[in-house]
Design a protein around this motif. Sequence first.
Motif, PDB file in Angstrom:
ATOM      1  N   ILE A 167       0.842  -1.205   0.000  1.00 31.30           N
ATOM      2  CA  ILE A 167       0.000   0.000   0.000  1.00 31.30           C
ATOM      3  C   ILE A 167       0.875   1.251   0.000  1.00 31.30           C
ATOM      4  CG2 ILE A 167      -1.606   1.373   1.404  1.00 31.30           C
ATOM      5  CD1 ILE A 167      -2.841  -1.319   2.311  1.00 31.30           C
ATOM      6  N   ILE A 168       1.886   1.271   0.866  1.00 34.05           N
ATOM      7  CA  ILE A 168       2.772   2.430   0.965  1.00 34.05           C
ATOM      8  C   ILE A 168       3.524   2.661  -0.347  1.00 34.05           C
ATOM      9  CG2 ILE A 168       4.854   3.323   2.114  1.00 34.05           C
ATOM     10  CD1 ILE A 168       3.852   1.872   4.664  1.00 34.05           C
ATOM     11  N   ASP A 169       3.953   1.571  -0.982  1.00 31.26           N
ATOM     12  CA  ASP A 169       4.762   1.676  -2.203  1.00 31.26           C
ATOM     13  C   ASP A 169       3.936   1.754  -3.484  1.00 31.26           C
ATOM     14  OD1 ASP A 169       7.004   1.578  -0.646  1.00 31.26           O
ATOM     15  OD2 ASP A 169       7.403  -0.555  -0.968  1.00 31.26           O
ATOM     16  N   SER A 170       2.605   1.693  -3.384  1.00 36.67           N
ATOM     17  CA  SER A 170       1.752   1.689  -4.577  1.00 36.67           C
ATOM     18  C   SER A 170       2.002   2.922  -5.444  1.00 36.67           C
ATOM     19  CB  SER A 170       0.274   1.639  -4.184  1.00 36.67           C
ATOM     20  OG  SER A 170      -0.059   0.406  -3.629  1.00 36.67           O
ATOM     21  N   GLU A 171       2.156   2.690  -6.744  1.00 38.26           N
ATOM     22  CA  GLU A 171       2.387   3.784  -7.680  1.00 38.26           C
ATOM     23  C   GLU A 171       1.272   3.907  -8.704  1.00 38.26           C
ATOM     24  OE1 GLU A 171       6.209   3.439  -9.454  1.00 38.26           O
ATOM     25  OE2 GLU A 171       7.298   3.721  -7.574  1.00 38.26           O
ATOM     26  N   SER A 172       0.274   3.047  -8.627  1.00 41.80           N
ATOM     27  CA  SER A 172      -0.845   3.121  -9.566  1.00 41.80           C
ATOM     28  C   SER A 172      -2.131   2.753  -8.832  1.00 41.80           C
ATOM     29  CB  SER A 172      -0.635   2.175 -10.748  1.00 41.80           C
ATOM     30  OG  SER A 172      -0.693   0.823 -10.333  1.00 41.80           O
ATOM     31  N   GLU A 173      -3.248   3.152  -9.416  1.00 46.38           N
ATOM     32  CA  GLU A 173      -4.546   2.852  -8.821  1.00 46.38           C
ATOM     33  C   GLU A 173      -4.777   1.349  -8.746  1.00 46.38           C
ATOM     34  OE1 GLU A 173      -9.308   3.626  -9.763  1.00 46.38           O
ATOM     35  OE2 GLU A 173      -7.770   4.761 -10.847  1.00 46.38           O
ATOM     36  N   SER A 174      -4.373   0.626  -9.802  1.00 46.23           N
ATOM     37  CA  SER A 174      -4.591  -0.822  -9.825  1.00 46.23           C
ATOM     38  C   SER A 174      -3.763  -1.522  -8.751  1.00 46.23           C
ATOM     39  CB  SER A 174      -4.237  -1.390 -11.209  1.00 46.23           C
ATOM     40  OG  SER A 174      -2.903  -1.070 -11.553  1.00 46.23           O
ATOM     41  N   GLU A 175      -2.531  -1.066  -8.533  1.00 47.13           N
ATOM     42  CA  GLU A 175      -1.680  -1.666  -7.494  1.00 47.13           C
ATOM     43  C   GLU A 175      -2.263  -1.402  -6.113  1.00 47.13           C
ATOM     44  OE1 GLU A 175       3.007  -1.769  -6.060  1.00 47.13           O
ATOM     45  OE2 GLU A 175       2.371  -0.340  -7.583  1.00 47.13           O
ATOM     46  N   LEU A 176      -2.807  -0.203  -5.924  1.00 52.50           N
ATOM     47  CA  LEU A 176      -3.422   0.131  -4.640  1.00 52.50           C
ATOM     48  C   LEU A 176      -4.642  -0.739  -4.376  1.00 52.50           C
ATOM     49  CD1 LEU A 176      -3.599   1.908  -2.122  1.00 52.50           C
ATOM     50  CD2 LEU A 176      -4.904   3.560  -3.472  1.00 52.50           C
ATOM     51  N   LYS A 177      -5.479  -0.946  -5.391  1.00 49.33           N
ATOM     52  CA  LYS A 177      -6.678  -1.779  -5.228  1.00 49.33           C
ATOM     53  C   LYS A 177      -6.305  -3.196  -4.813  1.00 49.33           C
ATOM     54  CE  LYS A 177      -9.894   0.490  -8.442  1.00 49.33           C
ATOM     55  NZ  LYS A 177     -10.605   0.341  -9.733  1.00 49.33           N
ATOM     56  N   ALA A 178      -5.300  -3.774  -5.497  1.00 51.17           N
ATOM     57  CA  ALA A 178      -4.873  -5.135  -5.178  1.00 51.17           C
ATOM     58  C   ALA A 178      -4.308  -5.209  -3.764  1.00 51.17           C
ATOM     59  CB  ALA A 178      -3.829  -5.606  -6.194  1.00 51.17           C
ATOM     60  N   SER A 179      -3.534  -4.193  -3.363  1.00 52.64           N
ATOM     61  CA  SER A 179      -2.918  -4.174  -2.029  1.00 52.64           C
ATOM     62  C   SER A 179      -3.972  -4.042  -0.937  1.00 52.64           C
ATOM     63  CB  SER A 179      -1.917  -3.021  -1.933  1.00 52.64           C
ATOM     64  OG  SER A 179      -0.905  -3.152  -2.899  1.00 52.64           O
ATOM     65  N   LEU A 180      -4.977  -3.198  -1.178  1.00 49.85           N
ATOM     66  CA  LEU A 180      -6.047  -3.013  -0.189  1.00 49.85           C
ATOM     67  C   LEU A 180      -6.840  -4.298   0.008  1.00 49.85           C
ATOM     68  CD1 LEU A 180      -7.312   0.548  -1.175  1.00 49.85           C
ATOM     69  CD2 LEU A 180      -6.137  -0.084   0.936  1.00 49.85           C
ATOM     70  N   SER A 181      -7.019  -5.059  -1.080  1.00 53.94           N
ATOM     71  CA  SER A 181      -7.725  -6.340  -0.980  1.00 53.94           C
ATOM     72  C   SER A 181      -6.956  -7.311  -0.094  1.00 53.94           C
ATOM     73  CB  SER A 181      -7.924  -6.943  -2.375  1.00 53.94           C
ATOM     74  OG  SER A 181      -8.473  -8.238  -2.290  1.00 53.94           O
ATOM     75  N   LEU A 182      -5.628  -7.354  -0.270  1.00 48.94           N
ATOM     76  CA  LEU A 182      -4.800  -8.242   0.553  1.00 48.94           C
ATOM     77  C   LEU A 182      -4.781  -7.780   2.005  1.00 48.94           C
ATOM     78  CD1 LEU A 182      -1.789  -8.817  -1.866  1.00 48.94           C
ATOM     79  CD2 LEU A 182      -3.566 -10.452  -1.256  1.00 48.94           C
ATOM     80  N   ALA A 183      -4.802  -6.448   2.204  1.00 46.27           N
ATOM     81  CA  ALA A 183      -4.796  -5.908   3.568  1.00 46.27           C
ATOM     82  C   ALA A 183      -6.064  -6.289   4.326  1.00 46.27           C
ATOM     83  CB  ALA A 183      -4.648  -4.391   3.531  1.00 46.27           C
TER      84      ALA A 183
END
Length: 445
Positions: A134-150
């Motif tokens: 989440i902290i290192d996310s550089e795109s909207e898609s990466e953030l969405k995937a990270s939030l799902s795992l969180a």
Amino acid sequence: MEKTIVSISTPLGKGAISIVRMSGEKALEIASQLFSSKSLDYSNIEPRKMYLGKFELAPNIYERCLMVCFKAPYSYTGEDIVEFQIHGGIIITQKILEKCIEKGALLAEPGEFSKRAFINGKMSLDEAESIIEIIDSESESELKASLSLASGSLFKQVEEMQKHLTEVLAKIEVTLDYPEEDVDEAVRSDICSEIEQVKSRIEKILRDSESSKYIKNGINVSIVGKTNVGKSSLLNALLNENRAIVTNIEGTTRDSIEASFYYKGIKINLIDTAGIRDAIDEVEKIGIEKSKQSLKNADITLFVLDGSQKMTENDRKIKDLIEGKTYISVINKCDMERKLEKQENEIEISALSQKNIDELKEKIFNLVIKEEINFNNLIVTNQRQLGELKNALRVIEEIEQAKDQMLEIVTMLIKKLWQTLGKITGNTENEDIIDLIFSKFCLGK
């Protein structure tokens, strides 16, 4: 844990506020020696309430700030936590940190707060790793995937698979204690069924995560072509800004230029390369070699051609270089009379007027991302976790090959599978993995 740790939890620099965080059994005791407020009684402190007061930096010298505490076990780490929210200056923040250390707190190691949260059962290992994502996310898609795992989606899947494996192991133990031929066959049938279910789940996760490389790192696009064909103009058009110098002089771009833009939540990494031709000097030769090297790392190549000219020998040499790679023939200068013959997988554009630039972006996206990314599915972007899932599949192959052997051997392999899955969530005894993961965290997290 006995020691109380402290760290600065916000980026060190000038800003509205900075946060200094302490965690441990002595956090409140240390705070009571430094912070005072008219409304604050440490013997009956109210958790999650902001107290406005004074932090003593030196005799009769105070920082007016806010303090909040979170009582164990209802905190991020599962321990008592105290946070000071102070003015966002570098010196004042460091002074607050130093005073906490002076009173007995120890400077936290990178990731130590999150590691304590994991040890105290406040999060699983995969959830901890998602914080980094989440902290290192550089795109909207990466953030969405990270939030799902969180949210624990991967943890739930792995926990369910381990539960099935535990039940299988229990059945095997009963069979080994009371060996009967018909029971043995029934258990072997159950083993095959349960292992197949676990295999199907893992394969689905890996299938849904096929785009994870691009979600995390973006799509690498190399722009190649002969000199003065419009590569730099194309890069500027895709970025919608004047990033690269454009002139009528051949060989203006002597080195690779890298820039990025976002399309449908995916980062597109562009590499505008030097025009490929017989170099006229050593500098240009180096640039051309870098152009050829960029082709090896590209997910897709834009082969730029001048539509107002017939294909030249130099164009053909470049086409030979990209043979076998995924590429789009970008026919530039479509606002002029076309003399170039039809090309494979082509699109006509005008970099100057930006005609069909949006269509080119869509074509790049669709060539790499084969299917629409469904963020309702579990998408794993962490390479370590993906590696463990693939390792689990390899163990399943071993189980399938050993299904007719002694149940003791099958038991050993199922336990190996359980442990492999446990490396994803931390439900295993591998301390080295845990230490490695939390060492990647920043200070104060």
